[in-house]
Design an enzyme around this catalytic site. Structure first.
Site, mmCIF file in Angstrom:
data_model
loop_
_atom_site.group_PDB
_atom_site.id
_atom_site.type_symbol
_atom_site.label_atom_id
_atom_site.label_comp_id
_atom_site.label_asym_id
_atom_site.label_seq_id
_atom_site.Cartn_x
_atom_site.Cartn_y
_atom_site.Cartn_z
ATOM 1 C CD GLU A 46 -3.073 -0.841 0.104
ATOM 2 O OE1 GLU A 46 -3.190 0.284 -0.422
ATOM 3 O OE2 GLU A 46 -3.769 -1.812 -0.222
ATOM 4 C CG ASN A 50 -0.694 5.265 -1.035
ATOM 5 O OD1 ASN A 50 -1.521 4.875 -1.839
ATOM 6 N ND2 ASN A 50 -0.953 5.386 0.255
ATOM 7 N NE ARG A 104 -4.993 3.377 -5.786
ATOM 8 C CZ ARG A 104 -4.379 2.207 -5.793
ATOM 9 N NH1 ARG A 104 -4.259 1.529 -6.900
ATOM 10 N NH2 ARG A 104 -3.889 1.719 -4.687
HETATM 11 N N1 ADP Z 1 3.154 9.069 -1.085
HETATM 12 C C1 ADP Z 1 2.141 9.930 -1.301
HETATM 13 N N2 ADP Z 1 2.358 11.110 -1.948
HETATM 14 C C2 ADP Z 1 1.351 11.980 -2.164
HETATM 15 N N3 ADP Z 1 0.069 11.770 -1.784
HETATM 16 C C3 ADP Z 1 -0.218 10.624 -1.138
HETATM 17 C C4 ADP Z 1 0.802 9.645 -0.866
HETATM 18 N N4 ADP Z 1 0.219 8.614 -0.198
HETATM 19 C C5 ADP Z 1 -1.073 8.938 -0.078
HETATM 20 N N5 ADP Z 1 -1.357 10.129 -0.625
HETATM 21 C C6 ADP Z 1 -2.668 10.815 -0.636
HETATM 22 O O1 ADP Z 1 -3.505 10.205 0.346
HETATM 23 C C7 ADP Z 1 -4.715 9.723 -0.275
HETATM 24 C C8 ADP Z 1 -5.202 8.490 0.433
HETATM 25 O O2 ADP Z 1 -4.314 7.395 0.254
HETATM 26 P P1 ADP Z 1 -4.876 5.911 0.425
HETATM 27 O O3 ADP Z 1 -5.542 5.799 1.749
HETATM 28 O O4 ADP Z 1 -3.779 4.942 0.134
HETATM 29 O O5 ADP Z 1 -6.002 5.817 -0.687
HETATM 30 P P2 ADP Z 1 -5.856 5.679 -2.283
HETATM 31 O O6 ADP Z 1 -4.436 5.326 -2.604
HETATM 32 O O7 ADP Z 1 -6.802 4.586 -2.636
HETATM 33 O O8 ADP Z 1 -6.232 7.015 -2.844
HETATM 34 C C9 ADP Z 1 -4.348 9.534 -1.731
HETATM 35 O O9 ADP Z 1 -5.487 9.583 -2.571
HETATM 36 C C10 ADP Z 1 -3.389 10.687 -1.961
HETATM 37 O O10 ADP Z 1 -4.084 11.897 -2.171
HETATM 38 MG MG MG Z 2 -3.323 3.908 -1.653
#
Ligand code: ADP
Ligand code: MG
Length: 147
Positions: A46, A50, A104
């Protein structure tokens, strides 16, 4: 035995399984349960996904992983130098996603929080994101007792 491993690899989805396998191979020497290994692998997936999708928005970049085990406490840091997160609390809210194509689930951080004891997110827009996750492995004795 206390130990630390540091790796870095390209932010490509083909490298995601490498990250998962590298972390699980490192931790395997501490005799984790199968459930613990699977939980850690899922949390790493995960976090790496991301960084690839949100951090670097599928462009070139480097992902950094640090994995440390100390007194059976596993600490995993996943870091990128991508676009960063403006509102960390909102990003960690279940079902929140900034991914516009609706592919997502917005559950990545929730999954990490469920499978690890603690998840901490540090991020600065334009600088990058660092996720620090910890989990204490059961001792061999406890594992045997649980059958
Ligand atoms: N490494 C990252 N860099 C930038 N934004 C991130 C990162 N990890 C997460 N995010 C932000 O946090 C949100 C939520 O992440 P997550 O819970 O994994 O849901 P998803 O990946 O399904 O969107 C993402 O949609 C993104 O906007
Ligand atoms: Mg994610």
């Amino acid at each position: 035995m206390n130990d630390i491993m540091k790796i870095q690899f390209p932010a490509k989805s083909s490298c995601e399984s490498f990250a998962r396998v590298a972390v699980s191979a490192f931790i395997a020497r501490y005799d984790p349960t199968l459930a613990e290994i699977n939980e850690i692998k899922t949390a790493v997936s995960e976090g790496v996904t991301n960084s690839i999708i949100h951090g670097y928005e599928n462009e070139n970049g480097v992902i950094y992983i640090e994995c440390e085990v100390r007194d059976r406490q596993v600490k995993i840091i996943i870091a990128d130098k991508g676009k960063g997160i403006e509102d960390i609390e909102r990003a960690m809210t279940p079902l929140f996603t900034t991914n516009p194509d609706g592919e997502r689930s917005g559950m990545g951080f929730t999954v990490m929080g469920t499978f690890m004891d603690k998840v901490e997110v540090k991020s600065l827009p334009g600088v990058g994101t660092r996720i620090i996750m910890t989990k204490t492995l059961e001792t061999a004795g406890e594992e045997a007792e649980c059958g």
